[in-house]
Design an enzyme around this catalytic site. Sequence first.
Site, short mmCIF file in Angstrom:
data_model
loop_
_atom_site.label_atom_id
_atom_site.label_comp_id
_atom_site.label_asym_id
_atom_site.label_seq_id
_atom_site.Cartn_x
_atom_site.Cartn_y
_atom_site.Cartn_z
CD GLU A 27 17.99 -11.54 7.62
OE1 GLU A 27 19.19 -11.32 7.84
OE2 GLU A 27 17.31 -10.89 6.80
CB CYS A 74 18.38 1.07 0.55
SG CYS A 74 19.71 -0.14 0.66
#
EC number: 2.1.1.35
Length: 337
Positions: A211, A295
């Site tokens: 990340e 998404c």
Amino acid sequence: MNKLENSHNLIKTFYPDPVKTNISPASGFRSRCEFGYRNGSYTMVSNGQKLYISKLDLAHPAISELMPKLSIKINDSYLLHKKLFQVNFRANNFNKIIVSLIYHKEVNVELLTESSRIAKDLNIEIVLRSKKKLLSTSNEILEELINSNNPFYLYQTDQTFFQPNRYMVPRMVNLVESFIKGPKDLLELYCGCGTFSIPLSRIFNKVFATENNRKSMMCLDMAISKNNISNIKYSRLSCDEVSEAMTGRLFNRLKGEKLVDYNFSHLLLDPPRSGLTDDVISLVNRFENVIYISCNPETYAKDVSKLTDYKISKIEFFDQFVNTNHLEIVSVLQKSK
């Protein structure tokens, strides 16, 4: 054509069967909300029109109840409402709330003192932000209990991405867990605060997560400790660097961890709306099993079209935001034999 039909049409070349859709409740589901602030009211845009509102039924009940009370406090204080242009809310399942007040002026100690008084009156925490400056009435960390089949804790700050639909997150986690077959080790890109890293560490032998957001990494570290997990390692690596690390290159940020020592059976991807870069597509081709959470159905279809050696073996839709065009996809891609 509604969003479900449109999304199925986008992927039917790769998955012609009907796709199950998980529907969210129509109100009270948003645990993270962002509003403009103008003329003493919260603002939002709907169908291209700016709306002035005092509360929002879509929001977590604790947020909706707080909104008018906070607005009164803000409007009663010249110091607080002057050059305030955005108000963000985050709530957890314990009804604790962090409010972020974002200004077109430099936040200072005087503003923090006034905010601390309001925070105490309303039993909330307030974060003050302006360009390159942040002040807070607390440590700005929100603890959350995810009530999946095997509950676990996560952490977030006002600077981290966190799934906004409090009803759907446990269901998404449960589904991903049910999708896993033949687990060995897991590589996760875009791990965020650990929404999937933490629960999947109970299924896989080892998890290596990456990340780029420092605050997310801090929250992941806290979650690892809180949940008493010992088999997750993480680092801030780009996709190019992950590819190089998998061939044996060492980076200082790996802190001695060697990816060549892992036996990865699965790759998990939960990218931003823009989808996968060409570098990530190249990395994906190293794996037999890919858990792809998206998404954006359009970029999902584009990415799957590039993964010509893979087929969609499992997929479900999550309608996280009813009456909008947004749709979440949870899927597994398997390399064709």
